[in-house]
Motif scaffolding. Structure first.
Motif, short mmCIF file in Angstrom:
data_model
loop_
_atom_site.label_atom_id
_atom_site.label_comp_id
_atom_site.label_asym_id
_atom_site.label_seq_id
_atom_site.Cartn_x
_atom_site.Cartn_y
_atom_site.Cartn_z
N THR A 186 0.80 -1.23 0.00
CA THR A 186 0.00 0.00 0.00
C THR A 186 0.84 1.27 0.00
OG1 THR A 186 -0.17 -0.17 2.41
CG2 THR A 186 -2.00 -1.05 1.13
N LEU A 187 2.06 1.22 0.53
CA LEU A 187 2.85 2.45 0.69
C LEU A 187 3.89 2.68 -0.41
CD1 LEU A 187 3.60 2.33 4.54
CD2 LEU A 187 2.06 3.92 3.36
N ALA A 188 4.45 1.60 -0.95
CA ALA A 188 5.69 1.72 -1.72
C ALA A 188 5.48 2.20 -3.15
CB ALA A 188 6.40 0.37 -1.74
N ASP A 189 6.47 2.98 -3.62
CA ASP A 189 6.65 3.16 -5.06
C ASP A 189 7.34 1.92 -5.62
OD1 ASP A 189 5.62 5.78 -5.07
OD2 ASP A 189 7.55 6.58 -4.42
N ARG A 190 8.37 1.43 -4.88
CA ARG A 190 9.02 0.17 -5.21
C ARG A 190 9.27 -0.61 -3.94
NH1 ARG A 190 14.45 0.33 -8.30
NH2 ARG A 190 14.81 2.08 -6.88
N VAL A 191 9.32 -1.94 -4.09
CA VAL A 191 9.56 -2.84 -2.97
C VAL A 191 10.83 -3.63 -3.23
CG1 VAL A 191 8.64 -4.77 -1.61
CG2 VAL A 191 7.07 -3.06 -2.56
N VAL A 192 11.65 -3.77 -2.19
CA VAL A 192 12.81 -4.67 -2.23
C VAL A 192 12.49 -5.83 -1.30
CG1 VAL A 192 15.27 -4.95 -1.77
CG2 VAL A 192 14.41 -2.77 -2.66
N VAL A 193 12.33 -7.03 -1.87
CA VAL A 193 12.05 -8.22 -1.07
C VAL A 193 13.39 -8.88 -0.74
CG1 VAL A 193 10.79 -10.38 -0.89
CG2 VAL A 193 9.86 -8.51 -2.27
N MET A 194 13.63 -9.13 0.57
CA MET A 194 14.90 -9.70 1.01
C MET A 194 14.68 -11.00 1.77
SD MET A 194 16.92 -6.26 2.34
CE MET A 194 18.49 -7.13 2.49
N GLU A 195 15.65 -11.89 1.67
CA GLU A 195 15.68 -13.11 2.49
C GLU A 195 17.13 -13.48 2.74
OE1 GLU A 195 14.10 -17.73 2.59
OE2 GLU A 195 14.83 -16.85 0.73
N LYS A 196 17.47 -13.72 4.01
CA LYS A 196 18.82 -14.14 4.39
C LYS A 196 19.89 -13.21 3.84
CE LYS A 196 17.43 -18.97 4.82
NZ LYS A 196 17.56 -20.36 4.31
#
Length: 348
Positions: free
Chosen positions: A199-209
């Protein structure tokens, strides 16, 4: 101009890798969300941008200067933390004003700037109160106003809504969205809540480990997840994932047969969203007994167990069935995603 550039940033503690090869440009005025489960490296990344952690390798640029060796106080950033960090002996007005005093802003400007920040987060009626007399949502708004009053080049927000109840999270989220539109300041927002990210982002960075899994707009990430981790992390409910065999364009698994797919023969993971499938009026592609049924108000969530996986589908809000009753689910080929079984990567 507050473009932020991270060039191959790494953070290690001994043999433990907190962030690996983080390489990203965040344009001026963008609202970027770092999203992932606890321990994925998102807060560490933010702390390196703030100067609270030193990168093991790589460069961090804010505007036209590299800030690796610049003190946090000289980076022209404001942070909003999960804990509000308010001074209990000061009223709301003084809490908001405090950054101006510390930075020796001329006192003649204080009242105007405090009142402007207060109005943005609707705190004008609470300026005389101390934090103990405020609700959680009001305290979070004080923390936001204290960050706003600085008029920084960059906002950093570390899970600012996680201490609020569900209703307050919704209203405060809307307030942050509106503030980002009004202030037009580069913002980096850390959260584990995918609804906040979407709902908030212009872009999202999805991270894992410590590793970036995918970068894109909320729509890109939702519609075209790069791998099974992103597919299972984004969405409420998460994307349905089922392992099976693809042969001559037909996916087969226990209780599942879906024709019309494109791909090489062999084992694959098939995914589809609950809202893209439907309860079949005749014969569908998945036949299994109802495992659970949840009334959501605007829809009914029906879950079945097929091929060892729980598979959810959104039905009409009037739909009713009994647990254990047979049901057939329609899964058109065009809504399906295919992923490599071994690596989890999306198959194009």
């Amino acid at each position: 101009m507050a473009e932020i550039v991270l060039k191959n940033v790494n953070k290690r503690w001994g043999n433990f890798v907190g962030v690996k090869d983080f390489d990203l440009t965040i344009p001026d005025r963008e609202f970027l969300v770092l999203l992932g489960p606890s321990g994925c490296g998102k807060t560490t990344t933010m702390r390196m941008i703030a100067g609270l952690e030193d990168p093991t390798e790589g460069e961090i640029w804010i505007g036209d200067r590299m800030v690796n060796n610049v003190d946090p106080k000289d980076r022209d950033i404001s942070m909003v933390f999960q804990s509000y960090g308010l001074y209990p002996n000061m009223n709301v007005y003084e809490n908001i004003r405090f950054p101006l005093k510390v930075r020796k802003v001329p006192e003649a400007e204080h009242k105007e700037r405090v009142m402007r920040a207060s109005a943005m987060v609707e705190l004008d009626d609470f300026l005389h109160r101390k934090p103990a007399a405020l609700s959680g949502g009001q305290r979070q708004r004080v923390a936001l106003a204290r960050a706003i009053v600085r008029e920084p080049n960059v906002f950093l927000m570390d899970e600012p809504l996680s201490n609020l109840d569900a209703k307050l999270r919704v209203s405060t989220r809307a307030q942050i969205k509106n503030l980002s539109h009004e202030l037009k300041v580069t913002t980096i927002y850390v959260t584990h809540d995918q609804i906040e990210a979407m709902t908030l982002a212009d872009r999202v960075v999805v991270m894992e480990k410590g590793i970036v899994q995918q970068v894109g707009t909320p729509t890109d990430i939702y519609d075209n997840p790069a791998n099974t981790f992103v597919a299972s992390f984004i969405g409420n409910p998460a994307m349905n994932l089922m392992e099976g065999e693809l042969k001559d364009g037909v996916f087969t698994g226990k209780n599942v047969t879906i024709p019309g797919l494109t791909g090489s023969n062999g084992p694959v993971t098939l995914g589809f969203r609950a809202e893209d499938a439907s309860i079949a009026t005749s014969t569908g592609q998945i036949d299994a007994p109802v495992y659970s049924m949840e009334l959501l108000g605007d829809a009914t969530m029906v879950t079945v167990k097929a091929g060892g996986a729980l598979v959810a589908v959104k039905a009409d809000k009037e739909y009713r069935s009994e647990i254990g009753a047979p049901v057939s689910i329609a899964v058109p080929a065009e809504i399906c995603h295919l992923f490599d079984v071994a690596t989890g990567q999306r198959l194009t």
